[in-house]
Scaffold this active site. Structure first.
Site, PDB file in Angstrom:
ATOM      1  N   SER A  48       0.838  -1.201   0.000  1.00 46.36           N
ATOM      2  CA  SER A  48       0.000   0.000   0.000  1.00 46.36           C
ATOM      3  C   SER A  48       0.876   1.256   0.000  1.00 46.36           C
ATOM      4  O   SER A  48       2.098   1.184   0.120  1.00 46.36           O
ATOM      5  CB  SER A  48      -0.914   0.020   1.235  1.00 46.36           C
ATOM      6  OG  SER A  48      -0.159   0.313   2.397  1.00 46.36           O
ATOM      7  N   SER A  50       0.949   3.671   2.275  1.00 43.76           N
ATOM      8  CA  SER A  50       0.961   4.315   3.589  1.00 43.76           C
ATOM      9  C   SER A  50       2.325   4.866   3.986  1.00 43.76           C
ATOM     10  O   SER A  50       2.415   5.675   4.911  1.00 43.76           O
ATOM     11  CB  SER A  50       0.477   3.337   4.659  1.00 43.76           C
ATOM     12  OG  SER A  50       1.417   2.297   4.863  1.00 43.76           O
ATOM     13  N   LYS A 111       5.252   0.225   9.214  1.00 41.06           N
ATOM     14  CA  LYS A 111       5.072   1.604   9.648  1.00 41.06           C
ATOM     15  C   LYS A 111       6.363   2.073  10.321  1.00 41.06           C
ATOM     16  O   LYS A 111       7.311   1.316  10.498  1.00 41.06           O
ATOM     17  CB  LYS A 111       3.910   1.749  10.635  1.00 41.06           C
ATOM     18  CG  LYS A 111       2.589   1.126  10.194  1.00 41.06           C
ATOM     19  CD  LYS A 111       1.941   1.868   9.044  1.00 41.06           C
ATOM     20  CE  LYS A 111       0.627   1.188   8.629  1.00 41.06           C
ATOM     21  NZ  LYS A 111       0.047   1.816   7.422  1.00 41.06           N
ATOM     22  N   SER A 202      -2.944   6.406   5.984  1.00 44.83           N
ATOM     23  CA  SER A 202      -2.305   5.318   6.715  1.00 44.83           C
ATOM     24  C   SER A 202      -3.179   4.883   7.884  1.00 44.83           C
ATOM     25  O   SER A 202      -3.552   5.698   8.729  1.00 44.83           O
ATOM     26  CB  SER A 202      -0.932   5.755   7.247  1.00 44.83           C
ATOM     27  OG  SER A 202      -0.375   4.758   8.073  1.00 44.83           O
TER      28      SER A 202
END
Length: 230
Positions: A48, A50, A111, A202
Site C-alpha cells: 500500500s 501508507s 510503519k 495510513s
C-alpha cells in the site's frame, strides 16, 4: 532385440547417484533459504501507499530479523514455541518496522516507530506531539504521485525531526485529516506506537480499534534494504 540398445535403456548406478545428489542439493538449498529467512533477512513486498514517499507500492525490501531479536512471528507460520522474545534488542524511534497486526496476526504491516513504551503521543492540527513537545516540521516540496496512470497528484511534502534528531519526510495531503486532532495516547509497557509517513492515508496506531498499540512480540523486523523499487 539389439543387446546394445537394451543396455542403454537401463539406468546405471551413476545415473541414480547423480539423481540422489540433485535431490540432496535442492533440499540443502531449501533448508539454507529457510534458515536465512528465519534468522537473517526476509523479503517483504510493499502492498500500500501508507509509507510514501519513502516506500512505494510494489517496492521489495529486506527486513532484518535479528534487529529486535526473535519472536514466534519471526518464523514461518508463527509456530515457534516462543512466548515473548529471545535475544531481544530495543527498537529505536524512527525505525521503519514490519509487524503483525494485533487484531489479525496473519497480516503484516509496515510503519514507522513513533512512540516508545511510556511515551505520550498526541496530534494537534496534524502536528505530532511527543511527551508534550511538538515535532519540528517544515515544507520542502511537492511530491508528484503518479500511481494512477490517468492522473498525477501533487501532495505537500514535509521534513519531520524526531527528538533524537532523526529526520525523515512525510506527506500531508489534506489540511484537515481525520486523525489530525487526537486524544493523548499513553504507550503501555512492552508496546509501540506506529505511524505511516503518508499521514492522511495510513491506518496505524492512531486508529485504536483497527491497529492500536503494537506489542513488542508482534514486531517481525526492521526494514533495511530496498532491492527492487518501482
Amino acid at each position: 532385440m539389439d543387446m546394445t540398445q537394451q543396455l542403454t535403456e537401463i539406468p546405471t548406478k551413476n545415473d541414480k547417484h547423480s539423481w540422489d545428489d540433485t535431490v540432496k542439493t535442492v533440499l540443502i538449498a531449501l533448508l539454507l533459504a529457510l534458515v536465512f529467512r528465519s534468522f537473517a533477512y526476509e523479503p517483504f513486498h510493499i502492498p500500500s501507499g501508507s509509507m510514501k514517499s519513502n516506500l512505494l507500492v510494489g517496492d521489495y525490501l529486506f527486513v532484518s530479523k535479528y534487529s529486535y531479536g526473535y519472536s514466534r512471528y519471526s518464523f514461518p507460520l508463527g509456530l515457534a514455541p516462543i512466548q515473548d522474545r529471545i535475544m531481544s534488542k530495543t527498537p529505536q524511534r524512527g525505525d521503519v518496522a514490519v509487524f503483525r497486526l494485533p487484531s489479525n496476526p496473519r497480516m503484516d504491516y509496515i510503519k514507522r516507530v513513533m512512540g516508545l513504551p511510556g511515551d505520550r503521543i498526541q496530534l494537534k492540527e496534524g502536528i505530532v506531539y511527543i511527551n508534550g513537545k511538538p515535532l519540528p516540521r517544515h515544507r520542502i516540496d511537492n511530491y508528484m504521485d503518479d500511481e494512477k496512470e490517468s492522473s498525477v497528484k501533487s501532495i505537500p511534502r514535509f521534513e519531520e525531526t524526531l527528538p533524537e534528531g532523526k529526520v525523515f519526510s512525510i506527506l500531508k495531503e489534506r489540511k484537515f485529516g481525520v486523525v489530525d486532532d487526537t486524544e493523548e495516547y499513553v504507550v503501555p509497557a512492552g508496546h509501540y506506537f506506529m505511524m505511516g509517513d503518508n499521514r492522511d492515508n495510513s491506518r496505524d496506531s492512531r486508529y485504536m480499534s483497527e491497529v492500536g498499540f503494537v506489542p513488542f512480540a508482534n514486531l517481525v523486523g526492521r526494514a533495511e534494504i530496498i532491492f527492487v523499487s518501482v
